[in-house]
Scaffold this motif. Structure first.
Motif, short mmCIF file in Angstrom:
data_model
loop_
_atom_site.label_atom_id
_atom_site.label_comp_id
_atom_site.label_asym_id
_atom_site.label_seq_id
_atom_site.Cartn_x
_atom_site.Cartn_y
_atom_site.Cartn_z
N SER A 90 0.83 -1.21 0.00
CA SER A 90 0.00 0.00 0.00
C SER A 90 0.86 1.26 0.00
O SER A 90 0.52 2.25 -0.65
CB SER A 90 -0.94 0.00 1.21
OG SER A 90 -0.20 0.01 2.43
N CYS A 91 1.98 1.20 0.70
CA CYS A 91 2.91 2.34 0.69
C CYS A 91 3.50 2.54 -0.69
O CYS A 91 3.67 3.68 -1.15
CB CYS A 91 4.02 2.13 1.72
SG CYS A 91 3.46 2.02 3.44
N GLU A 92 3.82 1.43 -1.36
CA GLU A 92 4.39 1.53 -2.70
C GLU A 92 3.38 2.08 -3.70
O GLU A 92 3.74 2.89 -4.57
CB GLU A 92 4.89 0.16 -3.15
CG GLU A 92 6.15 -0.29 -2.44
CD GLU A 92 6.64 -1.64 -2.97
OE1 GLU A 92 5.91 -2.25 -3.77
OE2 GLU A 92 7.74 -2.05 -2.59
N VAL A 93 2.12 1.66 -3.59
CA VAL A 93 1.09 2.19 -4.49
C VAL A 93 0.93 3.69 -4.29
O VAL A 93 0.85 4.46 -5.26
CB VAL A 93 -0.25 1.46 -4.25
CG1 VAL A 93 -1.38 2.16 -5.00
CG2 VAL A 93 -0.16 0.01 -4.69
N ALA A 94 0.91 4.13 -3.02
CA ALA A 94 0.82 5.56 -2.74
C ALA A 94 2.04 6.29 -3.29
O ALA A 94 1.93 7.42 -3.79
CB ALA A 94 0.70 5.79 -1.24
N GLY A 95 3.21 5.66 -3.20
CA GLY A 95 4.43 6.26 -3.74
C GLY A 95 4.39 6.38 -5.25
O GLY A 95 4.85 7.37 -5.82
N VAL A 96 3.87 5.35 -5.93
CA VAL A 96 3.75 5.38 -7.38
C VAL A 96 2.83 6.52 -7.81
O VAL A 96 3.13 7.26 -8.76
CB VAL A 96 3.23 4.03 -7.91
CG1 VAL A 96 2.81 4.15 -9.37
CG2 VAL A 96 4.29 2.95 -7.75
N GLY A 148 3.83 4.60 -16.39
CA GLY A 148 4.80 3.55 -16.74
C GLY A 148 6.15 3.80 -16.11
O GLY A 148 6.77 2.88 -15.55
N ALA A 149 6.64 5.04 -16.19
CA ALA A 149 7.94 5.36 -15.62
C ALA A 149 7.93 5.23 -14.10
O ALA A 149 8.91 4.76 -13.49
CB ALA A 149 8.36 6.77 -16.03
N SER A 150 6.85 5.64 -13.46
CA SER A 150 6.75 5.55 -12.00
C SER A 150 6.72 4.10 -11.53
O SER A 150 7.38 3.74 -10.56
CB SER A 150 5.50 6.30 -11.51
OG SER A 150 5.53 7.65 -11.91
N LEU A 151 5.96 3.26 -12.23
CA LEU A 151 5.92 1.85 -11.87
C LEU A 151 7.30 1.21 -12.02
O LEU A 151 7.73 0.44 -11.16
CB LEU A 151 4.91 1.13 -12.77
CG LEU A 151 3.43 1.34 -12.44
CD1 LEU A 151 2.56 0.73 -13.52
CD2 LEU A 151 3.09 0.74 -11.08
N GLN A 152 7.99 1.55 -13.07
CA GLN A 152 9.32 0.99 -13.29
C GLN A 152 10.29 1.44 -12.20
O GLN A 152 11.09 0.65 -11.70
CB GLN A 152 9.85 1.40 -14.66
CG GLN A 152 11.22 0.82 -14.99
CD GLN A 152 11.71 1.26 -16.34
OE1 GLN A 152 11.10 2.08 -17.00
NE2 GLN A 152 12.83 0.70 -16.77
N SER A 153 10.22 2.71 -11.81
CA SER A 153 11.13 3.24 -10.81
C SER A 153 10.92 2.59 -9.44
O SER A 153 11.88 2.33 -8.71
CB SER A 153 10.95 4.76 -10.70
OG SER A 153 11.26 5.38 -11.92
#
Length: 326
Positions: A90-96, A148-153
């Motif tokens: 959930s933290c990663e989704v919020a970060g993306v 796309g770039a955010s998910l990859q990062s």
């Protein structure tokens, strides 16, 4: 590299306490105000704007991106209030979403500046008119690129590195340690848009100041256009410049322990990027005549229900030509 990154993440937890009242206060204000302002902006753009210009298309997408961002801020408020139980996913989704919003806002603000500039500098060009009609496709491309770039990062290292379940919102940006990714972020994500905004702002002010219409009182409000340029640049620089400076600083600490002061500065600049969610609607108000008039008229009608409709029409007729035409 992976060992060094793991050590840096462990050090990040040692530097920062989970509970932070400053983060709670700022994120709470941004969340409540951002939802109100951006929702109001969408209502005005969809319901109160008869002719939807190409600039308005970019602003609508910007408001939607800001709404998506503020909807994730309750997770950050919950975390920094000291509560446990948030999963790393959930933290990663919020970060993306935050990362996508940041670069999406940068590109959309750049498109707004470019669209206004070419509309003023090349008003009779058929190529410019045809190009401006592609605003919906440009917005679609921006959404695809930023997501796309955010998910990859954020997810590039999930298969090679064990996730530290205690990081959540105190993680370090992994792409800050990769020169190629960092270079792309600094050039495509920030540097080139900044140069375009500066050139467009200069070209817009120059075109308006040299226009014969600008010398005729009541025809073009050049002061408002200059204010529009200043507000857009101020939002851009205040919200996004400190964050990208901190990415460079973190990169140069790649092979050594990052000082706690640097980590704290990074987290605060990341928080500052969220402020664009409430500053963008203010920019709509101060720089877009249609938005300003609709908000003011509705407010006046609620306060003075006996106001004469014809007087409102006269007020509209006396209004100077402004940025709504862009």
């Amino acid at each position: 590299m992976s060992c060094n990154l793991t050590c840096q993440e462990t050090h990040a937890n040692e530097c920062q306490n989970q509970t932070n009242p400053v983060f709670v206060a700022v994120y709470s204000v941004v969340c409540t105000t951002g939802i109100t302002f951006n929702f109001m902006a969408l209502v005005v753009f969809f319901c109160c704007t008869k002719s939807r210009s190409h600039t308005i298309v970019y602003m609508i997408n910007l408001a939607i991106a800001d709404l998506l961002l503020v909807c994730t801020l309750p997770l950050r408020i919950y975390y920094h209030s000291g509560y446990e139980g948030l999963s790393q996913k959930s933290c990663e989704v919020a970060g993306v979403i935050l990362l996508a919003n940041m670069y999406g806002s940068i590109l959309l603000l750049t498109c707004v500046s470019l669209d206004r500039c070419v509309a003023v500098c090349f008003p009779m060009s058929s190529r410019v008119r045809e190009g401006r009609k592609k605003a919906p496709l440009v917005c679609l491309g921006i959404w695809m690129l930023t997501i796309g770039a955010s998910l990859q990062s954020y997810l590039a290292n999930t298969n090679t590195q064990k996730i530290n379940q205690t990081q959540c919102f105190h993680s370090i940006p992994k792409y800050a340690f990769k020169l190629t990714t960092l270079t792309s972020s600094l050039t495509i994500g920030f540097g080139i848009p900044l140069i375009i905004m500066l050139l467009c702002s200069w070209g817009l002010v120059r075109a308006v100041s040299k226009s014969a219409a600008a010398q005729m009182p009541g025809l073009i409000d050049s002061c408002r256009i200059q204010r529009m340029v200043s507000i857009n640049l101020a939002i851009f620089l205040c919200c996004f410049l400190p964050y990208h400076v901190m990415l460079v600083v973190i990169y140069f600490h790649n092979n050594k322990r990052i000082p706690c002061s640097v980590l704290s500065a990074y987290y605060y600049t990341l928080m500052a990027t969220c402020l664009n969610a409430i500053l963008d609607p203010l920019a709509y108000y101060f720089t877009t005549e249609t938005f300003r008039k609709n908000v003011e008229i509705d407010t006046v009608r609620r306060m003075l229900p006996m106001i004469n409709v014809s007087s409102d029409g006269n007020t509209r007729s006396r209004a100077p030509v402004s940025t709504v035409m862009l």
